[in-house]
Design an enzyme around this catalytic site. Structure first.
Site, PDB file in Angstrom:
ATOM      1  N   ASN A  39     -31.193 -49.663   3.086  1.00  0.00           N
ATOM      2  CA  ASN A  39     -30.048 -50.378   2.929  1.00  0.00           C
ATOM      3  C   ASN A  39     -29.051 -49.871   4.326  1.00  0.00           C
ATOM      4  O   ASN A  39     -27.811 -50.493   4.577  1.00  0.00           O
ATOM      5  CB  ASN A  39     -29.243 -50.128   1.655  1.00  0.00           C
ATOM      6  CG  ASN A  39     -28.894 -48.377   1.676  1.00  0.00           C
ATOM      7  OD1 ASN A  39     -29.263 -47.697   2.547  1.00  0.00           O
ATOM      8  ND2 ASN A  39     -28.025 -48.130   0.905  1.00  0.00           N
ATOM      9  N   LYS A  41     -28.145 -50.034   8.620  1.00  0.00           N
ATOM     10  CA  LYS A  41     -28.063 -50.881   9.632  1.00  0.00           C
ATOM     11  C   LYS A  41     -29.208 -50.467  10.630  1.00  0.00           C
ATOM     12  O   LYS A  41     -29.558 -49.480  10.935  1.00  0.00           O
ATOM     13  CB  LYS A  41     -26.513 -50.899  10.342  1.00  0.00           C
ATOM     14  CG  LYS A  41     -26.505 -51.643  11.535  1.00  0.00           C
ATOM     15  CD  LYS A  41     -25.037 -51.317  12.032  1.00  0.00           C
ATOM     16  CE  LYS A  41     -24.903 -51.703  13.594  1.00  0.00           C
ATOM     17  NZ  LYS A  41     -25.659 -52.900  13.958  1.00  0.00           N
ATOM     18  N   LYS A  43     -32.390 -52.464  11.191  1.00  0.00           N
ATOM     19  CA  LYS A  43     -33.812 -52.769  11.235  1.00  0.00           C
ATOM     20  C   LYS A  43     -34.233 -53.950  12.018  1.00  0.00           C
ATOM     21  O   LYS A  43     -35.258 -53.739  12.747  1.00  0.00           O
ATOM     22  CB  LYS A  43     -33.963 -53.254   9.381  1.00  0.00           C
ATOM     23  CG  LYS A  43     -33.940 -52.089   8.551  1.00  0.00           C
ATOM     24  CD  LYS A  43     -33.701 -52.530   7.223  1.00  0.00           C
ATOM     25  CE  LYS A  43     -32.650 -53.518   6.719  1.00  0.00           C
ATOM     26  NZ  LYS A  43     -31.547 -52.794   6.691  1.00  0.00           N
ATOM     27  N   THR A  44     -33.228 -54.909  11.849  1.00  0.00           N
ATOM     28  CA  THR A  44     -33.664 -55.879  13.029  1.00  0.00           C
ATOM     29  C   THR A  44     -33.542 -55.627  14.429  1.00  0.00           C
ATOM     30  O   THR A  44     -34.269 -55.842  15.160  1.00  0.00           O
ATOM     31  CB  THR A  44     -32.647 -57.311  12.534  1.00  0.00           C
ATOM     32  OG1 THR A  44     -32.960 -57.884  11.294  1.00  0.00           O
ATOM     33  CG2 THR A  44     -32.917 -58.399  13.661  1.00  0.00           C
ATOM     34  N   THR A  45     -32.411 -54.628  14.813  1.00  0.00           N
ATOM     35  CA  THR A  45     -32.257 -54.117  15.960  1.00  0.00           C
ATOM     36  C   THR A  45     -33.575 -53.409  16.824  1.00  0.00           C
ATOM     37  O   THR A  45     -33.977 -53.500  17.790  1.00  0.00           O
ATOM     38  CB  THR A  45     -30.942 -53.401  16.089  1.00  0.00           C
ATOM     39  OG1 THR A  45     -29.729 -54.189  15.724  1.00  0.00           O
ATOM     40  CG2 THR A  45     -30.718 -52.932  17.454  1.00  0.00           C
ATOM     41  N   ARG A  53     -40.048 -54.261  24.437  1.00  0.00           N
ATOM     42  CA  ARG A  53     -41.116 -53.271  24.936  1.00  0.00           C
ATOM     43  C   ARG A  53     -42.324 -54.090  25.137  1.00  0.00           C
ATOM     44  O   ARG A  53     -42.927 -53.983  26.298  1.00  0.00           O
ATOM     45  CB  ARG A  53     -41.328 -52.295  24.047  1.00  0.00           C
ATOM     46  CG  ARG A  53     -42.304 -51.175  24.245  1.00  0.00           C
ATOM     47  CD  ARG A  53     -42.541 -50.080  23.463  1.00  0.00           C
ATOM     48  NE  ARG A  53     -41.289 -49.081  23.508  1.00  0.00           N
ATOM     49  CZ  ARG A  53     -41.045 -48.376  22.896  1.00  0.00           C
ATOM     50  NH1 ARG A  53     -41.505 -47.967  21.575  1.00  0.00           N
ATOM     51  NH2 ARG A  53     -39.942 -47.476  22.907  1.00  0.00           N
ATOM     52  N   PHE A  94     -28.098 -68.060   6.243  1.00  0.00           N
ATOM     53  CA  PHE A  94     -28.014 -67.101   5.049  1.00  0.00           C
ATOM     54  C   PHE A  94     -28.240 -67.959   3.733  1.00  0.00           C
ATOM     55  O   PHE A  94     -27.399 -68.913   3.460  1.00  0.00           O
ATOM     56  CB  PHE A  94     -26.757 -66.641   5.196  1.00  0.00           C
ATOM     57  CG  PHE A  94     -26.545 -65.534   6.259  1.00  0.00           C
ATOM     58  CD1 PHE A  94     -27.079 -64.139   6.217  1.00  0.00           C
ATOM     59  CD2 PHE A  94     -25.522 -65.769   7.399  1.00  0.00           C
ATOM     60  CE1 PHE A  94     -26.809 -63.362   7.181  1.00  0.00           C
ATOM     61  CE2 PHE A  94     -25.510 -64.963   8.276  1.00  0.00           C
ATOM     62  CZ  PHE A  94     -26.140 -63.701   8.228  1.00  0.00           C
ATOM     63  N   TRP A  96     -27.378 -67.160   0.838  1.00  0.00           N
ATOM     64  CA  TRP A  96     -25.990 -67.022   0.095  1.00  0.00           C
ATOM     65  C   TRP A  96     -25.185 -67.896   0.238  1.00  0.00           C
ATOM     66  O   TRP A  96     -24.283 -68.057  -0.523  1.00  0.00           O
ATOM     67  CB  TRP A  96     -25.714 -65.601  -0.197  1.00  0.00           C
ATOM     68  CG  TRP A  96     -25.461 -64.713   0.975  1.00  0.00           C
ATOM     69  CD1 TRP A  96     -24.572 -64.860   2.057  1.00  0.00           C
ATOM     70  CD2 TRP A  96     -26.444 -63.941   1.935  1.00  0.00           C
ATOM     71  NE1 TRP A  96     -24.625 -64.418   3.000  1.00  0.00           N
ATOM     72  CE2 TRP A  96     -25.827 -63.656   2.992  1.00  0.00           C
ATOM     73  CE3 TRP A  96     -27.736 -63.594   1.513  1.00  0.00           C
ATOM     74  CZ2 TRP A  96     -26.557 -62.853   3.899  1.00  0.00           C
ATOM     75  CZ3 TRP A  96     -28.476 -62.660   2.236  1.00  0.00           C
ATOM     76  CH2 TRP A  96     -27.495 -62.260   3.676  1.00  0.00           C
ATOM     77  N   GLU A 131     -36.558 -60.197   7.881  1.00  0.00           N
ATOM     78  CA  GLU A 131     -35.991 -60.229   6.714  1.00  0.00           C
ATOM     79  C   GLU A 131     -36.688 -61.059   5.782  1.00  0.00           C
ATOM     80  O   GLU A 131     -36.191 -61.721   5.030  1.00  0.00           O
ATOM     81  CB  GLU A 131     -34.455 -61.220   6.904  1.00  0.00           C
ATOM     82  CG  GLU A 131     -33.494 -60.508   7.901  1.00  0.00           C
ATOM     83  CD  GLU A 131     -32.888 -59.386   7.532  1.00  0.00           C
ATOM     84  OE1 GLU A 131     -33.185 -58.916   6.446  1.00  0.00           O
ATOM     85  OE2 GLU A 131     -31.786 -58.851   8.104  1.00  0.00           O
TER      86      GLU A 131
END
Length: 199
Positions: A39, A41, A43-45, A53, A94, A96, A131
């Site tokens: 949960n 911040k 993951k995508t970064t 790379r 999104f 949602w 995601e």
């Protein structure tokens, strides 16, 4: 040399010995399955960092964005012109916001077809399924479909999966699982996401 310096040198020698031993044992060469979940911040970064790379070495990379595709993404904007990068975006953004299961499922399947093509291509060195965990959680994609495509991918291809609550079958088949843990997030204190920092 002081006692402290001597103890430090001995500790570093032991550490070097252990590291050298692990390096010598690592003889297998193949693509990996990496899962960035949790949960917190980043993951995508982290996935985009690995994309950068791989592109830096001239490898072909495919990124499939299932949730945040229509949102601004500084990494994507910077790298999108690299001829070795292909990005496929789920058209709804999104889920949602759309609140339309049928349309979201259709959009998911359309972009998943692009992912399957990338996963079957031996020329693609790295594939990021950004995601995708939400697609499984919401039932837009079947876990068996995803695991089958991952198992059949070329041996040299690495795949990164990002998203909260990664399915147990994905974590079980992964080579590396990293769980990002949230300790504090500025957004929960009313601070807006910042361009160039958060996206």
């Amino acid at each position: 040399m002081s006692d402290r310096d001597t103890r430090h040198q001995q500790a570093m020698q032991k550490l070097k010995s252990r590291v050298d031993e692990k390096v010598a044992e690592a003889t297998e060469q193949r693509g990996l399955l990496l899962v960035f979940t949790g949960n917190g911040k980043g993951k995508t970064t982290a996935a985009w960092g690995t994309v950068t790379r791989a592109l830096g070495y001239g490898y072909r990379v495919g990124v499939v964005q299932f949730i945040k595709g229509l949102w601004e993404c500084g990494e994507r904007e910077r790298l999108v012109e690299d001829p070795n990068l292909e990005v496929a975006i789920m058209a709804t953004g999104f889920t949602w916001d759309t609140q339309n299961r049928e349309a979201d499922t259709r959009a998911c399947h359309e972009v998943w077809a692009e992912a399957e093509r990338m996963l079957a291509d031996p020329g693609v060195y790295l594939v990021v399924l950004d995601e995708i965990t939400y697609m499984l959680k919401f039932g837009y994609l079947d876990i068996a479909t995803v695991t089958r495509a991952l198992a059949k991918r070329p041996a040299e291809q690495t795949v990164i999966i990002t998203g909260r609550n990664a399915h147990r079958e994905l974590t079980a088949m992964a080579d590396t699982v990293t769980e990002m843990q949230e300790v504090r997030h500025a957004f929960n204190s009313g601070v807006q996401a910042r361009r160039g920092i958060d996206y």
